[in-house]
Design a protein around this motif. Sequence first.
Motif, PDB file in Angstrom:
ATOM      1  N   SER A 189       4.895   0.397   3.167  1.00  0.00           N
ATOM      2  CA  SER A 189       3.937   0.552   4.263  1.00  0.00           C
ATOM      3  C   SER A 189       2.828   1.505   3.805  1.00  0.00           C
ATOM      4  CB  SER A 189       4.627   1.116   5.509  1.00  0.00           C
ATOM      5  OG  SER A 189       3.676   1.412   6.507  1.00  0.00           O
ATOM      6  N   PRO A 190       1.755   0.963   3.194  1.00  0.00           N
ATOM      7  CA  PRO A 190       0.660   1.833   2.756  1.00  0.00           C
ATOM      8  C   PRO A 190       0.053   2.637   3.907  1.00  0.00           C
ATOM      9  CG  PRO A 190       0.462  -0.306   1.724  1.00  0.00           C
ATOM     10  CD  PRO A 190       1.541  -0.430   2.765  1.00  0.00           C
ATOM     11  N   GLY A 191      -0.033   2.038   5.093  1.00  0.00           N
ATOM     12  CA  GLY A 191      -0.562   2.764   6.244  1.00  0.00           C
ATOM     13  C   GLY A 191       0.332   3.918   6.638  1.00  0.00           C
ATOM     14  N   GLY A 192       1.648   3.697   6.598  1.00  0.00           N
ATOM     15  CA  GLY A 192       2.598   4.760   6.887  1.00  0.00           C
ATOM     16  C   GLY A 192       2.520   5.866   5.858  1.00  0.00           C
ATOM     17  N   TYR A 193       2.402   5.482   4.580  1.00  0.00           N
ATOM     18  CA  TYR A 193       2.265   6.481   3.514  1.00  0.00           C
ATOM     19  C   TYR A 193       1.008   7.321   3.755  1.00  0.00           C
ATOM     20  CZ  TYR A 193       2.284   8.719  -1.005  1.00  0.00           C
ATOM     21  OH  TYR A 193       2.320   9.660  -1.993  1.00  0.00           O
ATOM     22  N   PHE A 194      -0.091   6.647   4.092  1.00  0.00           N
ATOM     23  CA  PHE A 194      -1.346   7.346   4.362  1.00  0.00           C
ATOM     24  C   PHE A 194      -1.176   8.353   5.497  1.00  0.00           C
ATOM     25  CE2 PHE A 194      -5.207   7.588   6.964  1.00  0.00           C
ATOM     26  CZ  PHE A 194      -6.078   8.148   6.051  1.00  0.00           C
ATOM     27  N   HIS A 195      -0.588   7.916   6.598  1.00  0.00           N
ATOM     28  CA  HIS A 195      -0.435   8.804   7.759  1.00  0.00           C
ATOM     29  C   HIS A 195       0.530   9.952   7.495  1.00  0.00           C
ATOM     30  CE1 HIS A 195      -3.024   6.808  10.603  1.00  0.00           C
ATOM     31  NE2 HIS A 195      -2.578   5.659  10.158  1.00  0.00           N
ATOM     32  N   ASN A 196       1.559   9.721   6.696  1.00  0.00           N
ATOM     33  CA  ASN A 196       2.558  10.763   6.426  1.00  0.00           C
ATOM     34  C   ASN A 196       2.160  11.723   5.311  1.00  0.00           C
ATOM     35  OD1 ASN A 196       4.343   9.831   8.399  1.00  0.00           O
ATOM     36  ND2 ASN A 196       5.272   8.373   6.981  1.00  0.00           N
ATOM     37  N   ASN A 197       1.331  11.284   4.363  1.00  0.00           N
ATOM     38  CA  ASN A 197       1.072  12.084   3.165  1.00  0.00           C
ATOM     39  C   ASN A 197      -0.387  12.434   2.890  1.00  0.00           C
ATOM     40  OD1 ASN A 197       3.889  12.049   1.914  1.00  0.00           O
ATOM     41  ND2 ASN A 197       3.500   9.890   2.318  1.00  0.00           N
ATOM     42  N   ILE A 198      -1.319  11.706   3.486  1.00  0.00           N
ATOM     43  CA  ILE A 198      -2.731  11.910   3.147  1.00  0.00           C
ATOM     44  C   ILE A 198      -3.536  12.421   4.336  1.00  0.00           C
ATOM     45  CG2 ILE A 198      -4.832  10.831   2.251  1.00  0.00           C
ATOM     46  CD1 ILE A 198      -2.478  10.799   0.226  1.00  0.00           C
ATOM     47  N   LYS A 199      -3.480  11.717   5.443  1.00  0.00           N
ATOM     48  CA  LYS A 199      -4.374  11.947   6.589  1.00  0.00           C
ATOM     49  C   LYS A 199      -4.466  13.400   7.019  1.00  0.00           C
ATOM     50  CE  LYS A 199      -5.324  10.493  11.266  1.00  0.00           C
ATOM     51  NZ  LYS A 199      -4.876   9.738  12.417  1.00  0.00           N
ATOM     52  N   ASP A 200      -3.333  14.041   7.229  1.00  0.00           N
ATOM     53  CA  ASP A 200      -3.357  15.421   7.719  1.00  0.00           C
ATOM     54  C   ASP A 200      -3.278  16.469   6.611  1.00  0.00           C
ATOM     55  OD1 ASP A 200      -3.577  14.582  10.365  1.00  0.00           O
ATOM     56  OD2 ASP A 200      -1.403  14.427  10.588  1.00  0.00           O
ATOM     57  N   SER A 201      -3.174  16.021   5.368  1.00  0.00           N
ATOM     58  CA  SER A 201      -3.058  16.953   4.240  1.00  0.00           C
ATOM     59  C   SER A 201      -4.369  17.147   3.482  1.00  0.00           C
ATOM     60  CB  SER A 201      -1.993  16.449   3.265  1.00  0.00           C
ATOM     61  OG  SER A 201      -0.734  16.389   3.909  1.00  0.00           O
ATOM     62  N   TYR A 202      -5.305  16.233   3.654  1.00  0.00           N
ATOM     63  CA  TYR A 202      -6.575  16.283   2.923  1.00  0.00           C
ATOM     64  C   TYR A 202      -7.721  16.034   3.895  1.00  0.00           C
ATOM     65  CZ  TYR A 202      -3.577  15.716  -1.154  1.00  0.00           C
ATOM     66  OH  TYR A 202      -2.608  15.881  -2.107  1.00  0.00           O
TER      67      TYR A 202
END
Length: 74
Positions: A55-68
């Motif tokens: 789930s690329p969208g899930g990965y984005f929300h869990n690891n990228i969105k709020d971290s960068y």
Amino acid sequence: MTPADLSTWQPVSSSNIAAIKHDGTALWVEFRSGGQYKYDGVSASDAEDMLMASSPGGYFHNNIKDSYDGERVG
């Protein structure tokens, strides 16, 4: 498996994200809504993990969105 060429847009299987790329210093995300964002400081390995995630969208929300910090570029 060989590493993906992330210097060009790579399509992903996601309802919200159309494609991603990595330029050596930042992750670029193209959303299906048409917006493009640049996330500085995301590693190439994180970008590849996102590309390969079930789930690329899930990965984005869990690891990228709020971290960068994301900057709209398109």
